[in-house]
Design an enzyme around this catalytic site. Structure first.
Site, PDB file in Angstrom:
ATOM      1  N   THR A  13       0.837  -1.214   0.000  1.00 19.96           N
ATOM      2  CA  THR A  13       0.000   0.000   0.000  1.00 19.96           C
ATOM      3  C   THR A  13       0.869   1.259   0.000  1.00 19.96           C
ATOM      4  OG1 THR A  13      -0.228   0.090   2.407  1.00 19.96           O
ATOM      5  CG2 THR A  13      -1.889  -1.184   1.194  1.00 19.96           C
ATOM      6  N   ARG A  65      22.028 -13.975   3.859  1.00 15.20           N
ATOM      7  CA  ARG A  65      21.424 -12.672   3.605  1.00 15.20           C
ATOM      8  C   ARG A  65      22.242 -11.852   2.609  1.00 15.20           C
ATOM      9  NH1 ARG A  65      17.475 -11.852   7.671  1.00 15.20           N
ATOM     10  NH2 ARG A  65      18.015 -12.855   9.624  1.00 15.20           N
ATOM     11  N   HIS A 109       8.487   2.733   9.193  1.00 15.00           N
ATOM     12  CA  HIS A 109       8.185   1.847  10.317  1.00 15.00           C
ATOM     13  C   HIS A 109       6.933   2.354  11.030  1.00 15.00           C
ATOM     14  CE1 HIS A 109       8.980  -0.996  13.553  1.00 15.00           C
ATOM     15  NE2 HIS A 109       8.612  -0.030  14.374  1.00 15.00           N
ATOM     16  N   ASP A 145      15.612  -0.865  12.749  1.00 17.51           N
ATOM     17  CA  ASP A 145      14.784   0.324  13.010  1.00 17.51           C
ATOM     18  C   ASP A 145      15.516   1.356  13.861  1.00 17.51           C
ATOM     19  OD1 ASP A 145      12.708  -0.952  11.591  1.00 17.51           O
ATOM     20  OD2 ASP A 145      12.019  -1.962  13.400  1.00 17.51           O
TER      21      ASP A 145
END
Lengths: 207, 207
Positions: A13, A65, A109, A145
């Site tokens: 979104t 990763r 976030h 974060d």
């Protein structure tokens, strides 16, 4: 005009908010490529509708990763991306990606960081009983974060709110905040001062 | 009408906001007593001007926190206090005081908790680089700035803000928020549900 590479894992979104802002000409950017680590991510459909190239990069096919990030970086470079946007991208990114786009990787976030980092921000906010929550757009660094904050927006938490209703309210302000910050990037107004003496790096947004 | 006992250590601007709200009749309360652990606290002068009894309780004269708190509780009980307000009171309170006024001890903290607890909220907020800060009114529990949240208010942090300018902005909203919460207490609208299964206690504020 800047070229964005948008990384998603789900419904996308915030990606849609970027497309909408570009169409309304409030965001002077082009989405050069959308990359998902999930084949079924609805955001890939949004990208196809907007005639934007998409790539599914399956993280399960990579040993670690860093090699996954290396494949992602190759795609981003192929599309000459200037800024990378993590828009509901549920993978931790490595220095491999960060060093390829220094101070050019943005995350959104769904909390007022440093409160409620991690994957369950709304659940944690409801459990704590805060009366104000919101969202944070920040540059990504090696932590989770923890990077320098570019912008934040708030929403009130009501007595009756649960994780789902709070998520919906916060998404509304996310969709406003993220394109606004990307427009600041497009205008070349964002700079970063490295932290001195163990201080955090600081963002400057020129007026 | 509720009787407040207000504990201060310094200038007592939140105490002044309480006096002002009582005078404007937006707060249906009486300050029954003001207690300071500092003889020179300017807030004591504010109380005297408002013809409110004051007590200086010197924490240095007590062997430990609990015996200091015991003396404070004696004064609060002598004045038939219903609610205790920590308004810039720079001492950690003990279960001695909390158990004497269960769920009736309120603190105002100059950040959006759980972000930036402790004695240097503004310094920490500036150092982190948040774009939004604010204040929190909460019930006091045994932790430091951890109790159930009653209300929060926000202020934007500007590029040029430092610790002092942020403190000034946040004080402005503190002075609005604290009397508003105390009026909710005066109207008997605040209740606390104990936390089940290790969850946090929750505040309910009836409409």
């Amino acid at each position: 005009m800047i070229k964005l590479g948008v990384l998603i894992s789900g419904s996308g979104t915030n990606l849609q908010a970027i497309f909408d802002s570009i169409e309304k000409k409030t965001l002077d950017a082009e989405v050069a490529v959308v990359i998902s680590n999930k084949a079924e991510a609805v955001g890939l459909e949004r990208a196809k509708k907007a005639a934007v190239p998409t790539h599914f990069v399956d993280h399960k096919k990579f040993a670690d990763r860093a090699s996954f990030d290396s494949a992602v970086v190759d795609v981003l470079r192929d599309h000459k991306v200037d800024w990378v946007v993590l828009a509901g991208f549920m993978r931790i990114v490595t220095p491999m990606l960060l060093d390829s786009f220094p101070n050019r990787v943005v995350n959104i976030h769904p909390s007022l960081l440093p409160a409620f980092p991690g994957a369950h921000a709304h659940r944690d906010a409801i459990a704590y009983g805060v009366k104000i929550s919101g969202c944070t757009v920040h540059l990504v660094d090696a932590g989770t974060d923890t990077g320098p904050i570019l912008a934040q927006a708030v929403v009130p938490v009501s007595e009756g709110d649960d994780e789902a209703s709070l998520a919906q309210k916060v998404l509304y302000v996310e969709h406003q905040l993220l394109p606004r910050v990307l427009q600041q990037a497009a205008e070349g107004r964002i700079s970063v001062e490295p932290g001195k003496d163990g201080e955090r790096a600081r963002v400057r947004i020129r007026a």
